[in-house]
Each structure stands twice: as structure tokens, then as C-alpha cells.
Design an enzyme around this catalytic site. Structure first.
Site, PDB file in Angstrom:
ATOM      1  N   ASP A 161       0.860  -1.184   0.000  1.00  0.00           N
ATOM      2  CA  ASP A 161       0.000   0.000   0.000  1.00  0.00           C
ATOM      3  C   ASP A 161       0.895   1.232   0.000  1.00  0.00           C
ATOM      4  O   ASP A 161       2.085   1.155   0.269  1.00  0.00           O
ATOM      5  CB  ASP A 161      -0.858   0.021   1.276  1.00  0.00           C
TER       6      ASP A 161
ATOM      7  N   ASP B  94       1.870   4.610   1.931  1.00  0.00           N
ATOM      8  CA  ASP B  94       1.769   5.089   3.308  1.00  0.00           C
ATOM      9  C   ASP B  94       0.889   6.344   3.343  1.00  0.00           C
ATOM     10  O   ASP B  94       0.635   6.973   2.322  1.00  0.00           O
ATOM     11  CB  ASP B  94       3.173   5.377   3.853  1.00  0.00           C
TER      12      ASP B  94
END
Ligand code: ZN
Length: 268
Positions: free
Chosen positions: A208, A210
Site C-alpha cells: 500500500d 503510506d
């Protein structure tokens, strides 16, 4: 103890099926038991010891993992080269979910974790300017690229204390410093490996962006888990290929990290 393995893998429980002729070994160390029983087996012609970093039932959050026991147990089994696959957040817009980063630098933003074996009987100062094994890194990068994986060779892993994720401001600060990825387990694992003169290579899978890098609500635990599950097989294949391509004899400097240093005790 008789040598049982020469390569160690510390990773998620998805790696159990890597090992042929697997045998479970219950170990204790001067630092307590490792995260779980250690599974020792073969990958091709190489002998490998595997420790599930968070325990089989995922009972250890990042800040409670018995890092010292894990590395000590591996060394006691004869391990001299360690591969450390893990999930990370990306601090760069161009490294999206699925990117693979083999970092060459580390920034420690943890707090309160014991980060040395040498905390009695005098100081032991080991060099940590280059925290990762150059030979292990090169092997991991080429194995990943051969498998067609978009791979970043180098970059800085920021290790945060957790278990919470970063705030937007923290994340923007990390990114502004030019750092690449953020995780919660890469330290003190890396320094403890160095303190035992082990080779240590981080294989970091971006799950992902941040919080400070992407608009929206930031990352959730469920998103990370779902993404990582999809990539378990791919990571397992990569770790297997990397294990088999690691050099049998070490030419790197990792093994001489303690040369000329008077240790307060003998290493296993
Ligand atoms: Zn090395």
C-alpha cells in the site's frame, strides 16, 4: 549443536510449504524461546531454517517479537545467511502495491526495543553503515527480475515502532527525506543479525501507499492482509529461488563483523 541449516528465513506463515523433508525443532535461547518452533528442511540442495516472525498464530505484534531469540536460534542451528521477507508501505508514489524493494539502507524510528546482544560486560560496537548483505541483495534482485517482477534495487527502509501506522505528517516527513518504504519489523532484526556476523537481506513487498503519499483515508489493516495474501505464492517462489542462488561460501564482509572485537561471551 550440530549444524542443521545454513540459510534462515524469517517471514510470514505462508512460507511453511517452502520446505521439503521438514522437521520441527523446539529451541530455547539465553533470550527465551523464538517466535515459534523452528522448521528445518530443504529447498533444492540447500538446508533452510524457517521461523514465522509473528508466531504461527500471529500472537506477536511487531514491537513484541522476540527478535534476539529468533536470530540467536538461527545462528545456533548453523545459519549464516538470513532472508527477511516482509510487507511494507510505500513512501514513493511510483512504487505501488506489488512493487518489490530490496533496500540498501535503513532508518530506525523504533523506540524501546532491545537492539543489542551486548548490553553487559562492556560495549561492543559493530559497523552498521551498510546494514544489508551486498551478496544477498544482488541475488534477491536478480532472482526477482528473472521472475519478471518489477524490482527496486536499493532504497531506504524506515522502521517505525508500531503497531499503529504513520500519521500523514510523519509519512510526509519520511518521504521528504527521500526514504522509500516503511515497515515495523526490519529493526532490530537487521542489527541483531550483524551482531551475530550473519548476512541479512530484506525482501520488501509493497502492499500500500503510506498515509502521506496517497490521498484518502490511509491504509487499513484489512487492506494490507488481503493484498499480502494474494502475493504469498509469488513471494514464496521468489524466496525459494533466492535461497537456491545464494553463494555457498560467503565472500562478503558480514562474516567478519566481529573480527578484532573482544566478545563478552561465545556465539553459538
Ligand atoms: Zn553477507
Amino acid at each position: 549443536m550440530v549444524t542443521r541449516a545454513d540459510i534462515g528465513v524469517i517471514g510470514g506463515s505462508g512460507f511453511y510449504s517452502l520446505l521439503d523433508d521438514a522437521e520441527e525443532i523446539e529451541l530455547n535461547t539465553p533470550y527465551g524461546p523464538p517466535s515459534d518452533v523452528v522448521t528445518v528442511g530443504r529447498i533444492g540442495s540447500r538446508s533452510v531454517a524457517f521461523i514465522p516472525r509473528h508466531g504461527r498464530d500471529h500472537r506477536f505484534p511487531p514491537h513484541r517479537i522476540p527478535y534476539r531469540a529468533n536470530l540467536w536460534a538461527l545462528r545456533a542451528l548453523g545459519v549464516r545467511q538470513v532472508l527477511a521477507p516482509s510487507a511494507v508501505g510505500s513512501l514513493k508514489a511510483e512504487y505501488g502495491p506489488g512493487a518489490l524493494v530490496i533496500p540498501d539502507q535503513l532508518v530506525d524510528r523504533t523506540s524501546g526495543r532491545v537492539q543489542t546482544y551486548y548490553d553487559t560486560d562492556g560495549a561492543v560496537h559493530v559497523s552498521f553503515s551498510d546494514p544489508y548483505c551486498p551478496a544477498g541483495r544482488a541475488v534477491a534482485v536478480s532472482a526477482a527480475r528473472e521472475s519478471g517482477w518489477q524490482t527496486v534495487d536499493g532504497g531506504t527502509l524506515v522502521v517505525i515502532e508500531g503497531p499503529r501506522f504513520s500519521t500523514r505528517a510523519e509519512s510526509q516527513w519520511f518521504a521528504g527525506n527521500g526514504w522509500s518504504i516503511v515497515g515495523m519489523t526490519g529493526f532490530p532484526e537487521a542489527i541483531l543479525a550483524r551482531e551475530l556476523a550473519l548476512c541479512y537481506t530484506s525482501i520488501s513487498l509493497v502492499t500500500d501507499h503510506d498515509a502521506g503519499v496517497e490521498a484518502g483515508q490511509g491504509v487499513t489493516h484489512d487492506e494490507v492482509l488481503a493484498f499480502f495474501a494474494q502475493n504469498v505464492v509469488r513471494m514464496r517462489t521468489l524466496v525459494s529461488a533466492t535461497v537456491q542462488a545464494l553463494p555457498e561460501q560467503r565472500d562478503c564482509l558480514c562474516g567478519s563483523a566481529l573480527d578484532g572485537i573482544k566478545l563478552p561471551f561465545e556465539l553459538p
